[in-house]
Design a protein around this motif. Structure first.
Motif, short mmCIF file in Angstrom:
data_model
loop_
_atom_site.label_atom_id
_atom_site.label_comp_id
_atom_site.label_asym_id
_atom_site.label_seq_id
_atom_site.Cartn_x
_atom_site.Cartn_y
_atom_site.Cartn_z
N ASP A 220 86.49 71.26 -53.65
CA ASP A 220 87.88 71.68 -53.69
C ASP A 220 87.96 73.00 -54.45
O ASP A 220 86.94 73.61 -54.76
CB ASP A 220 88.78 70.62 -54.33
N ASP A 221 89.17 73.46 -54.76
CA ASP A 221 89.33 74.72 -55.47
C ASP A 221 88.72 74.67 -56.87
O ASP A 221 88.20 75.66 -57.38
CB ASP A 221 90.81 75.08 -55.58
N GLN A 222 88.79 73.49 -57.50
CA GLN A 222 88.39 73.37 -58.90
C GLN A 222 86.88 73.26 -59.06
O GLN A 222 86.32 73.74 -60.05
CB GLN A 222 89.07 72.15 -59.53
N ALA A 223 86.20 72.57 -58.14
CA ALA A 223 84.77 72.33 -58.34
C ALA A 223 84.10 71.88 -57.04
O ALA A 223 84.77 71.43 -56.10
CB ALA A 223 84.56 71.27 -59.42
N HIS A 268 91.30 74.75 -49.61
CA HIS A 268 90.60 73.97 -50.64
C HIS A 268 89.13 74.36 -50.78
O HIS A 268 88.28 73.52 -51.07
CB HIS A 268 90.73 72.47 -50.34
N LEU A 269 88.82 75.64 -50.60
CA LEU A 269 87.44 76.12 -50.72
C LEU A 269 87.25 77.04 -51.92
O LEU A 269 86.32 77.85 -51.96
CB LEU A 269 87.02 76.86 -49.45
N GLY A 270 88.12 76.92 -52.91
CA GLY A 270 88.08 77.83 -54.05
C GLY A 270 86.75 77.84 -54.77
O GLY A 270 86.27 78.92 -55.19
N ALA A 271 86.11 76.67 -54.92
CA ALA A 271 84.83 76.62 -55.64
C ALA A 271 83.75 77.38 -54.88
O ALA A 271 82.90 78.02 -55.50
CB ALA A 271 84.41 75.16 -55.85
N ALA A 288 95.17 87.47 -53.10
CA ALA A 288 94.40 86.32 -52.62
C ALA A 288 95.27 85.07 -52.51
O ALA A 288 96.19 84.88 -53.31
CB ALA A 288 93.24 86.06 -53.57
N ARG A 289 94.98 84.25 -51.51
CA ARG A 289 95.64 82.95 -51.37
C ARG A 289 94.70 81.87 -51.89
O ARG A 289 93.55 81.76 -51.44
CB ARG A 289 96.00 82.66 -49.91
N GLN A 290 95.19 81.08 -52.83
CA GLN A 290 94.35 80.09 -53.50
C GLN A 290 93.68 79.16 -52.49
O GLN A 290 94.34 78.56 -51.64
CB GLN A 290 95.18 79.26 -54.47
N GLY A 291 92.38 79.05 -52.61
CA GLY A 291 91.62 78.08 -51.83
C GLY A 291 91.37 78.45 -50.39
O GLY A 291 90.57 77.79 -49.71
N ALA A 292 92.04 79.48 -49.87
CA ALA A 292 91.97 79.78 -48.45
C ALA A 292 90.83 80.75 -48.15
O ALA A 292 90.73 81.81 -48.74
CB ALA A 292 93.29 80.35 -47.96
N VAL A 293 89.99 80.39 -47.19
CA VAL A 293 88.92 81.26 -46.75
C VAL A 293 89.42 82.10 -45.58
O VAL A 293 90.30 81.67 -44.81
CB VAL A 293 87.68 80.43 -46.35
N ASP A 294 88.90 83.31 -45.45
CA ASP A 294 89.29 84.20 -44.35
C ASP A 294 88.52 83.76 -43.10
O ASP A 294 87.32 84.03 -42.95
CB ASP A 294 88.96 85.65 -44.70
N ILE A 295 89.21 83.08 -42.20
CA ILE A 295 88.53 82.52 -41.03
C ILE A 295 88.33 83.55 -39.92
O ILE A 295 87.79 83.22 -38.87
CB ILE A 295 89.29 81.29 -40.49
N SER A 296 88.69 84.80 -40.18
CA SER A 296 88.36 85.85 -39.22
C SER A 296 86.96 86.40 -39.47
O SER A 296 86.42 87.14 -38.63
CB SER A 296 89.38 87.00 -39.31
N LYS A 297 86.35 86.05 -40.58
CA LYS A 297 85.02 86.55 -40.93
C LYS A 297 83.94 85.57 -40.51
O LYS A 297 84.02 84.36 -40.81
CB LYS A 297 84.94 86.81 -42.44
#
Length: 530
Positions: A220-223, A268-271, A288-297
């Motif tokens: 998750d974002d925390q760990a 939920h990918l912050g870690a 930046a948006r918390q936890g969000a990965v750039d799915i265009s990459k």
């Protein structure tokens, strides 16, 4: 308890003068007034036969969850004695037999014919499912049989709980089977670290309650809480080693529990992104948006797929959870304006009319494909299944329904009407959120026991009974939003009665016969930790 056996006592001895013959008359202790009178026995020349002992009809074993059918019989029932043992009629049941023998502190005699006083475990063909079983008690012997190992194991749980509750296994026949195939606990070990020993203790409790699925949300974002070989840089300092996870999985399998791993993405990918900040989703202002990965990459998919492939091997069960909830790119008023790179990627991949929603749905399908290639059934949270777009979520992904409050979430009937299979994690009843943020309150076993059923997927209203076959079951979920709000011991105690109630409601679809007070008292009697 059955009445104790009436001892026999000697009557009067009468001397016959001429023959000097001694006749002994035997009378039962409860023969009534005058039974031992010398005058009444003097004329008798032979012993009266002992009366046949009469037993009341047996009562149903008291267990959690309650058994669904019990045919009563007359007899003393069964309890372990000095010479009792467990035997296995089939080599596949040796582990279950040894476990039961150890729990009852009696012997294990291997694959041999049962004797008086024994418990026999056997596989037997039947029309019921692999988790069904039959438990027969009579002639000072117990036979537990079923078409699969899991069902026989559940029969041993019934025997064990019946002894804990009443000291005996009642005479007669139990025929039992679960109402729902998926029954379990979901544990967030990402936001709050739990020791391997603590998790193993929960597995033992789950097994006695006939729960069969443990979900582990470990990223998750925390760990990120499990050791990684492919990307060790994402792992948090406090984590489970792979050796510990294998130990957990081995114990779970021996208790017929499947451990389901979860890597939640694209939110939920912050870690993970702390080690890979270049993959962080940012808007046109660079925010930046918390936890969000750039799915265009392309790199985003590569790292997530590496992890999915790695952990699909670590968790050998039938399922893997790919998350898909709460992708923050979709929560802004104009996603395309804020994240033009996502909008462009959507059009490039899915056509001119495609949107960021379609790109997110395609991400879900692509991650589910990785899981299926590894031989797993993919699971995902319900708010990752969108409607009205160019791309539709693959039909084979199981919907884990938890809320109607998030972006993309729809009423449960929508998913069911699409023919999808759904698992119930209703946040109104089944979410134990540490610290109780965002209006959450700790759920109680009493409320679950008295109000919730597998049909109550959202809020408090049930869906139509015609959808029953699509509702696979449910899990009680522990989330670590404020991880220090409770200790591990407090969590264990806080979820004990809710798990008991969930077990009952997923096993037997009927209205419970016990009041909540009676159910709670029984839970204390059969608690394996006591």
């Amino acid at each position: 308890m059955s009445p104790s056996r009436a001892p026999l006592v000697a009557g009067a001895a009468v001397a016959v003068a001429a023959a000097v013959t001694l006749t002994v008359v035997v009378w039962p202790e409860d023969s009534g007034p005058g039974a031992r009178s010398g005058a009444s026995s003097a004329s008798r020349t032979s012993a009266s036969p002992s009366p046949t002992r009469s037993y009341p009809l047996s009562t149903t074993p008291r267990t959690i969850p309650a058994v669904r059918e019990h045919t009563a019989a007359r007899g003393p029932g069964w309890k372990p004695a000095k010479d009792s043992a467990v035997v296995a009629a089939d080599p596949e049941l040796v582990d279950e037999a040894k476990l039961l023998a150890g729990e009852l502190r009696i012997g294990y005699r291997g694959e041999r014919s049962p004797r008086s006083g024994d418990v026999e475990l056997a596989l037997a063909a039947g029309k019921s499912g692999p988790e069904s079983y039959t438990l027969r008690t009579g002639d000072n012997r117990v036979t537990i049989s079923g078409p699969g190992q899991a069902g026989v194991f559940y029969g041993t749980r019934t025997l064990k709980q019946s002894l804990d509750a009443d000291g005996t296994v009642p005479e007669g026949v139990v025929r039992d089977t679960p109402d729902r195939p998926q029954r379990g606990l979901n544990l967030d070990i990402a936001r709050k670290h739990y020791s391997a020993d603590w998790i193993e203790n929960r597995l033992h409790e789950m097994a006695d309650l006939k729960l069969n699925q443990l979900g582990l949300h470990f990223s998750d974002d925390q760990a990120f809480r499990i050791e990684s070989d492919t990307h060790p840089e994402v792992v948090s300092e406090e984590h489970l080693t792979k050796a510990e996870v294998r130990r957990i999985v081995k114990l779970a399998r021996s208790l017929h529990i499947t451990v389901v791993g979860e890597i939640d993405s694209p939110g939920h990918l912050g870690a993970v992104m702390r080690a890979h900040p270049d993959l962080q989703l940012r808007d046109t202002r660079g925010v930046a948006r918390q936890g969000a990965v750039d799915i265009s990459k392309a790199g985003s998919a590569e790292i997530v797929d590496d992890l999915l492939e790695e952990y699909a091997e670590l968790f050998p069960g039938d399922w893997f959870h790919v998350g898909a909830d709460e992708y923050q790119a979709l929560t802004v008023s104009d996603p395309a304006a804020s994240y033009p790179q996502l909008a462009a990627a959507a059009r490039e991949k899915y056509g001119a009319d495609a949107t960021i929603q379609d790109l997110a749905e395609g991400w879900l399908n692509d991650r589910a494909a990785v899981v299926r290639k590894a031989g797993k059934i993919p699971k995902a949270w319900n708010d990752g299944f969108f409607s009205g777009g160019t791309v539709t979520a693959h039909q084979g992904i199981e919907v884990e329904y938890w809320t109607g409050k998030e972006i993309g979430a729809r009423p449960p009937q929508d998913y069911l009407a699409e023919g999808r299979k759904v698992v119930n994690l209703n946040d109104e009843y089944l979410y134990y959120v540490l610290g109780q943020p965002n209006d959450f309150t700790y759920p109680t076993g009493e409320r679950i026991y008295e109000q919730w059923t597998p049909f109550v997927l959202r809020g408090t209203e049930p869906v139509a009974a015609r959808y029953s076959k699509q509702i696979l079951g449910g899990r009680f979920a522990v989330w670590g939003d404020l991880p220090n709000a409770q200790t591990q011991a407090q969590v264990a105690e806080g979820i004990r009665m809710p798990l008991n109630a969930v077990s009952q409601k997923l096993w037997d679809p009927r209205e419970p016969k016990l009041s909540w007070a009676e159910f709670s008292a029984l839970a204390d009697e059969v608690d394996p930790s006591e």
